[in-house]
Enzyme design. Structure first.
Site, PDB file in Angstrom:
ATOM      1  N   ARG A 177      27.488  62.604  55.152  1.00  0.00           N
ATOM      2  CA  ARG A 177      26.517  63.548  56.859  1.00  0.00           C
ATOM      3  C   ARG A 177      25.924  64.595  56.292  1.00  0.00           C
ATOM      4  O   ARG A 177      24.577  64.991  56.448  1.00  0.00           O
ATOM      5  CB  ARG A 177      27.279  64.173  57.670  1.00  0.00           C
ATOM      6  CG  ARG A 177      26.566  64.507  58.959  1.00  0.00           C
ATOM      7  CD  ARG A 177      28.019  64.565  60.530  1.00  0.00           C
ATOM      8  NE  ARG A 177      27.398  65.341  61.488  1.00  0.00           N
ATOM      9  CZ  ARG A 177      27.975  65.911  62.089  1.00  0.00           C
ATOM     10  NH1 ARG A 177      28.128  66.887  61.484  1.00  0.00           N
ATOM     11  NH2 ARG A 177      26.709  66.169  63.034  1.00  0.00           N
TER      12      ARG A 177
ATOM     13  N   VAL B 250      16.028  67.730  57.107  1.00  0.00           N
ATOM     14  CA  VAL B 250      16.070  69.371  57.849  1.00  0.00           C
ATOM     15  C   VAL B 250      15.139  69.563  56.841  1.00  0.00           C
ATOM     16  O   VAL B 250      15.256  69.946  55.619  1.00  0.00           O
ATOM     17  CB  VAL B 250      16.508  70.322  58.325  1.00  0.00           C
ATOM     18  CG1 VAL B 250      16.330  71.426  58.960  1.00  0.00           C
ATOM     19  CG2 VAL B 250      18.024  69.964  59.539  1.00  0.00           C
TER      20      VAL B 250
ATOM     21  N   HIS C 246      28.253  56.150  59.602  1.00  0.00           N
ATOM     22  CA  HIS C 246      29.244  56.195  60.882  1.00  0.00           C
ATOM     23  C   HIS C 246      30.150  54.830  61.161  1.00  0.00           C
ATOM     24  O   HIS C 246      31.319  55.416  61.920  1.00  0.00           O
ATOM     25  CB  HIS C 246      28.927  56.347  62.756  1.00  0.00           C
ATOM     26  CG  HIS C 246      27.902  57.598  63.270  1.00  0.00           C
ATOM     27  ND1 HIS C 246      26.930  57.813  64.147  1.00  0.00           N
ATOM     28  CD2 HIS C 246      27.504  58.425  62.653  1.00  0.00           C
ATOM     29  CE1 HIS C 246      25.991  58.628  64.471  1.00  0.00           C
ATOM     30  NE2 HIS C 246      26.582  59.339  63.434  1.00  0.00           N
TER      31      HIS C 246
ATOM     32  N   SER D 123      37.629  50.710  61.215  1.00  0.00           N
ATOM     33  CA  SER D 123      38.533  50.947  59.783  1.00  0.00           C
ATOM     34  C   SER D 123      37.616  52.212  59.600  1.00  0.00           C
ATOM     35  O   SER D 123      36.928  52.015  59.129  1.00  0.00           O
ATOM     36  CB  SER D 123      37.712  49.802  59.217  1.00  0.00           C
ATOM     37  OG  SER D 123      36.278  49.188  59.196  1.00  0.00           O
TER      38      SER D 123
HETATM   39  C1  HEM Z   1      20.674  58.272  63.834  1.00  0.00           C
HETATM   40  C2  HEM Z   1      20.712  59.465  64.675  1.00  0.00           C
HETATM   41  C3  HEM Z   1      22.069  59.976  64.421  1.00  0.00           C
HETATM   42  C4  HEM Z   1      22.844  60.940  64.954  1.00  0.00           C
HETATM   43  C5  HEM Z   1      22.232  60.445  66.646  1.00  0.00           C
HETATM   44  C6  HEM Z   1      24.819  61.279  64.597  1.00  0.00           C
HETATM   45  C7  HEM Z   1      25.188  62.108  65.165  1.00  0.00           C
HETATM   46  C8  HEM Z   1      26.084  61.981  64.491  1.00  0.00           C
HETATM   47  C9  HEM Z   1      27.282  63.045  65.147  1.00  0.00           C
HETATM   48  C10 HEM Z   1      26.834  63.812  66.711  1.00  0.00           C
HETATM   49  C11 HEM Z   1      27.957  63.075  64.644  1.00  0.00           C
HETATM   50  C12 HEM Z   1      29.691  64.117  64.958  1.00  0.00           C
HETATM   51  C13 HEM Z   1      29.619  65.231  64.563  1.00  0.00           C
HETATM   52  C14 HEM Z   1      31.328  65.706  65.437  1.00  0.00           C
HETATM   53  O1  HEM Z   1      31.479  65.526  66.817  1.00  0.00           O
HETATM   54  O2  HEM Z   1      31.747  66.958  64.149  1.00  0.00           O
HETATM   55  C15 HEM Z   1      27.868  62.618  63.055  1.00  0.00           C
HETATM   56  C16 HEM Z   1      28.537  62.705  62.794  1.00  0.00           C
HETATM   57  C17 HEM Z   1      28.898  61.713  61.130  1.00  0.00           C
HETATM   58  N1  HEM Z   1      27.217  61.533  61.234  1.00  0.00           N
HETATM   59 FE1  HEM Z   1      25.793  60.500  62.076  1.00  0.00          FE
HETATM   60  N2  HEM Z   1      24.004  60.860  63.174  1.00  0.00           N
HETATM   61  C18 HEM Z   1      23.120  59.936  62.853  1.00  0.00           C
HETATM   62  C19 HEM Z   1      22.753  59.781  61.864  1.00  0.00           C
HETATM   63  C20 HEM Z   1      23.517  59.200  60.825  1.00  0.00           C
HETATM   64  C21 HEM Z   1      23.289  59.490  59.104  1.00  0.00           C
HETATM   65  C22 HEM Z   1      21.993  59.124  58.642  1.00  0.00           C
HETATM   66  C23 HEM Z   1      24.581  59.228  58.126  1.00  0.00           C
HETATM   67  C24 HEM Z   1      25.212  59.182  56.910  1.00  0.00           C
HETATM   68  C25 HEM Z   1      23.500  57.899  56.507  1.00  0.00           C
HETATM   69  C26 HEM Z   1      25.190  59.932  59.373  1.00  0.00           C
HETATM   70  C27 HEM Z   1      26.827  59.931  58.981  1.00  0.00           C
HETATM   71  C28 HEM Z   1      27.515  60.514  59.775  1.00  0.00           C
HETATM   72  C29 HEM Z   1      28.655  60.614  58.801  1.00  0.00           C
HETATM   73  C30 HEM Z   1      29.487  59.752  57.908  1.00  0.00           C
HETATM   74  C31 HEM Z   1      29.669  61.056  59.654  1.00  0.00           C
HETATM   75  C32 HEM Z   1      31.108  61.620  59.995  1.00  0.00           C
HETATM   76  C33 HEM Z   1      31.066  63.233  59.981  1.00  0.00           C
HETATM   77  C34 HEM Z   1      32.617  63.902  59.116  1.00  0.00           C
HETATM   78  O3  HEM Z   1      33.200  62.836  59.367  1.00  0.00           O
HETATM   79  O4  HEM Z   1      32.605  64.978  59.376  1.00  0.00           O
HETATM   80  N3  HEM Z   1      25.177  60.106  60.608  1.00  0.00           N
HETATM   81  N4  HEM Z   1      26.808  62.231  63.835  1.00  0.00           N
END
Ligand code: HEM
Ligand SMILES: *[C@@H]1O[C@H](CO)[C@@H](O)[C@H](O)[C@H]1NC(C)=O
Ligand SMILES: *[C@@H]1O[C@H](CO)[C@@H](O)[C@H](O)[C@H]1NC(C)=O
Ligand SMILES: *[C@@H]1O[C@H](CO)[C@@H](O)[C@H](O)[C@H]1NC(C)=O
Ligand SMILES: CC(=O)N[C@H]1CO[C@H](CO)[C@@H](O)[C@@H]1O
Length: 353
Positions: A73, A81, A206, A255
């Site tokens: 992330r 950004v 995700h 998973s």
């Molecule tokens: C397309 C639009 C996207 C939205 C709206 C979005 C939104 C979010 C949100 C709201 C969270 C949870 C944050 C929290 O509550 O702690 C999250 C977690 C995460 N996102 Fe996204 N995300 C997007 C795209 C991506 C992309 C492109 C990636 C990587 C390729 C990504 C990877 C992750 C990962 C791995 C997590 C988990 C982070 C953790 O466990 O610390 N996301 N995302």
């Protein structure tokens, strides 16, 4: 005995052969590479880069696999950004808050920043100050994917580190939110030359990690979002008993820690956590990709690698622009341990930026 010995040495030799060819066997994405980045960028200046990073992350993930999600992330936020320029890593101050202080970043794992700093220190010990924090972030994301069970792919290197970070307003404007529907997401990603396939593939990030209640309780209260599977809904209500609960849950219930295509299966069963996830299956422009990836993991991996490579090149600084930070959290000119080298670099950067 001689037969066994020669058999064993054959195994030994072929494993050496395989090891030395590990990089060649990584998937090379089929997308163009911008001028200034290259596959062989650190081959002579830091040949051990990839093995140093792999070794350290293996250790980190053995203790806590959740950090892989944090690092993946982090790279996404860095790139969205102001470009993949390590700007997200810069510490702000009370009077000059950085990207880290913007609400979407509040949930970035603090440990992810530390891990990048650790990698920077390890790599610097071996190679000197040659590898940028932006490249380390891209490489750490790659290894997070691979070490969680996903595809291994090559990363083009040569990104340099930004001299400045974005404002909170810019950060907010560039990071999509959990309540964005597919229309909004498509528009947002289009400004970065990412299309519908990229959106679906990248959202596959995700497949690992967690989300906090704040991102989805509006789908639980006052009543169930009718799109959401009912059992899933009941389970989420236990995790987040009220609109302002501060708990968290996994993004991919099938998973949670494995990088695979099960996230798309979740969406087909209406068990996507955020609106931004679930709507990819509801919207006709992205539904076929969701189904395609749910049915064919190889296809997902291939598209994910392509889209990550595109994302990983957003507005990169190359050549003499920016700098190679000695400490990923501070730009060189503010790094008290470094005052002797920075003047000349800052000037070049000032001229070119
Ligand atoms: C397309 C639009 C996207 C939205 C709206 C979005 C939104 C979010 C949100 C709201 C969270 C949870 C944050 C929290 O509550 O702690 C999250 C977690 C995460 N996102 Fe996204 N995300 C997007 C795209 C991506 C992309 C492109 C990636 C990587 C390729 C990504 C990877 C992750 C990962 C791995 C997590 C988990 C982070 C953790 O466990 O610390 N996301 N995302
Ligand atoms: C998506 O969200 C935007 C902004 O909230 C809204 O104006 C639009 O009607 C929504 N589109 C669909 C198809 O739901
Ligand atoms: C949020 O978490 C803190 C610490 O765990 C807890 O004391 C507090 O009650 C929680 N707030 C809500 C609304 O759940
Ligand atoms: C890097 O900078 C941060 C923030 O100023 C500081 O806390 C940290 O100790 C520095 N790391 C090293 C290795 O100097
Ligand atoms: C204001 C605030 O809490 N900012 C945080 C943003 O994220 C980083 C990493 O978790 C924290 O160190 C900051 O304190």
């Amino acid at each position: 005995m001689a037969g066994l010995t020669s058999f064993l040495s054959l195994v030994f030799i072929s494993s050496l052969f395989l090891a030395s060819n590990a990089r060649a066997s990584e998937v090379k994405p089929s997308v163009p590479i911008v001028k200034g980045l290259s596959w062989s960028f650190y081959d002579s200046s830091c040949p051990k880069l990839e093995s140093i990073v792999r070794k350290h992350l293996n250790k980190v993930f053995n203790e806590d696999i959740g950090q892989a999600a944090g690092l993946l992330r982090l790279h996404f936020h860095d790139c969205f950004v102001q470009g993949c320029d390590g700007s997200i890593l810069l510490d702000g101050s009370a009077s000059d808050p950085s990207e880290q202080e913007a609400p979407p970043n509040l949930s970035l794992r603090a440990r992810a920043f530390q891990i990048i700093d650790e990698l920077q220190e390890l790599v610097q010990k071996q190679c000197g100050r040659v590898v940028s924090c932006a490249d380390l972030t891209a490489l750490a994301a790659r290894d997070s994917v691979f070490l969680s069970g996903g595809p291994e792919y090559s990363v083009p290197f040569g990104r340099r580190d930004a001299l400045n970070f974005a404002t909170i307003e810019t950060t907010l404007a560039n990071i999509p939110g959990p309540n964005d529907n597919t229309s909004v997401l498509l528009t947002r990603l289009a400004t970065k030359n990412l299309d519908a396939t990229d959106l679906v593939a990248l959202s596959g990030g995700h497949t690992i990690g967690i989300g906090h209640c704040a991102g989805f309780t509006n789908r639980l209260y006052p009543t169930r979002d009718p799109i959401m599977d009912e059992t899933f809904f009941n389970n989420l209500k236990e995790i987040c008993p009220s609109l302002d609960s501060n708990g968290s849950t996994v993004l991919d219930i099938r998973s949670p820690n494995k990088f695979d295509n099960q996230y798309y299966v979740d969406l087909m069963f209406r068990q996507g956590l955020f609106i931004s996830d679930q709507d990819l299956f509801m919207d006709s422009r992205t539904r076929d990709s969701v189904t395609g990836f749910a049915l064919d993991e190889e296809l997902f991996f291939e598209e994910f690698v392509n889209s990550m490579t595109k994302m990983g090149q957003l507005s990169v600084l190359t050549g003499k622009r920016g700098e190679i930070r000695a400490n990923c959290s501070v730009r060189n000119s503010k790094n008290t341990k470094l005052s002797y080298v920075v003047e000349e670099e800052d000037e070049a950067a000032h001229y070119e930026l």
